[in-house]
Design a protein around this motif. Sequence first.
Motif: not given
Length: 533
Positions: A364-365, A368-369, A372, A377, A496-497, A532
Motif C-alpha cells: 500500500r505504501e 501510494r508513493e 502521490k 487513480e 490503494l482503496r 486520498r
Amino acid sequence: MLPITDHLLHLLRLEKTSFRVYTVSALLLSLLFFLFRLLLQLLRFCWRFHLTCRRLRCFPQPPRRNWLLGHLGMFLPNESGLQDEKKVLDSLHHVVLVWLGPVLPLLVLVHPDYIKPVVGASAMVAPKDDFFYGFLKPWLGDGLLLSKGAKWSRHRRLLTPAFHFDILKPYMKIFNQSTDTMHAKWRRLAKGSSVVSLDMFEHVSLMTLDSLQKCVFSYNSNCQEKMSDYISAIIELSALVVRRQYRLHHYLDFVYYHLTADGRHFRRACNIVHRFTTEVIQERRRALCQQGTQAWLKAKQGKALDFIDVLLLARDEDGKELSDEDIRAEADTFMFEGHDTTSSGLSWVLFNLAKHPEYQEKCREEIREVMKGRELEELQWDDLTQLPFITMCIKESLRQFPPVTLVSRRCTEDVKLPDGRVIPKGIICLVSIYGTHHNPTVWPDSKVYNPYRFDPDTPQQRSPLAYVPFSAGPRNCIGQSFAMAEMRVVVALTLLRFRLSVDRTRKVRRKPELILRTENGIWLNVEPLTPRA
C-alpha cells in the motif's frame, strides 16, 4: 432330353454347393487371418509394454493401492490430495512414477534439472498430450494450446507480435477501467457496513472476463453488472470440462454428446461462444476488405488494436493470412486461458496479502508513493516498474499457488535425463509445476509465504526452471506479460482503496482442476479506505 436336363440341373447344384463351400472357406480363412493379425498386434503390444515396464523400473514410485487400480484415487484433486502429494515430494525429489490402472504409466517431473530435457525439447519431440487436453478440442479448436507441429510453430510466430509491449500498453486503460468497475461494486455491497465479506474468485473472474472481452474483441458486455450469454457459456464450458474428467463413462464422445445432459449443454455452450466469435471476425474482415488495410488502420488511430485486429493483419513468410477458423480458435483459446489463470493468480495473491498485513501495508505504501500528486487513480505502463514489492508478492503467490498445477507432454522419442536414466518413447510426462514449486530441495520452507525470495537486489542461486508458473521452453505461456501487467494493476489499485483480511468463518481448501481453485471460494473481508486527500 429329360435325362440331359436332369444332368444339367445336377451339375448346377454341385456348382452352387462348391461355391458355397469355397465362400465359407474363404470367409473362415479371412477370419483366421484377421484373428492372427490381431493376435500378433496384441503380442507386439504386450512385448513393447513389457520392455517399457523394464525400462521404467529405475524410477521410484509410491506404494500402489493394488495391481489393478495402481495409484488411481490416491491423489485426489482436493486439499487432502495435495497434502498427500506433498508427503511424496518430501521423500522423492526428482521424478516419480505413477500408474493410472494397470497399463498407463506416467512420469511426474518435480525438479528443474529433470524438467529441462522435456520442456526444453521441441514441440515435435515433446508435444502436448491429447489424453489430458482432448476434451477442450471442440471448444478451443486448433489454437496455440492444442495445436502441434508445423501448425503450432506457424501460429506461434504469427501471434507473438500480438503480445509486444506496444500492443499491450494501450490495454492498461482497460485494466484500470475494469478494476474501477469491480471496486465500485464492492463499495455498493459494503454500503451501510464498514466491512463486507466477498468471494474473490467470483468477483475477480468476472473482472478478468470483462477486461478480456475488451482486449480481444473491443466489446463491452458490462458482464460485471449483468451476465451475458457469451460469458455464461464460457463459465459453463470450464465447469463442464472439469466435470467430464472425473466421470469415466463420459470419456466416450458418443456417450457424452448423445446420452448425457452435460454433453448437450457443452454443445449448446460451444455454439454460443463460436457464434459470437465468428460474427465479430466476419464483421471485422468485411470492414477490412471494404476499406483496405491502410484506410482501416488510419480509422484505428488513437484506438487500441485488439487481439482480433492483430490476427487479421498477421501474415506469414509467404504472405498467407490466418483463416477465420484459425482466428476463432486463437481468440477462444485466449479468452479461456486468459481469464481463468489470471483470476486464480489474483485471488490467491489477495488471499496471501490478507493473511500477511505487514506485506499488505508495504504494498500500500508503494502504490501510494506512485500515485502521490496525481488527480486520477490510474496506473500507466511505465508505473509498473515502480512496483517492485507488489511484483515480488505476486511472484511468490504464483510460486505457492500456481494457477496451472501441471502440464503434460508425450515423448515421441527417448529423452535422456541428467542422471543417465531415459524416459522411454511414448511415455506421458506430467511436469508438476506445483511439485517443483514445493520441492524442499529447491525451495526451503516452501509452505512459507516469503516475497523476499524474489527480491531483485538479492538474487538467489537457483535454476530458471525452479519457478515456472507460466510453464517454460518453446511452449511457455505467450500471454505472461499481459497477465503480469493486469495482476499488478489490480493488486495495486485494490490495496490503494481497500484493506483486506481473511474471513475466518470460511475455511479455504484448495481444489486443483483446470486451474487451482478452492472448494468454496476465497472469502475475504473488504474494508473501504478513505479516499486520498
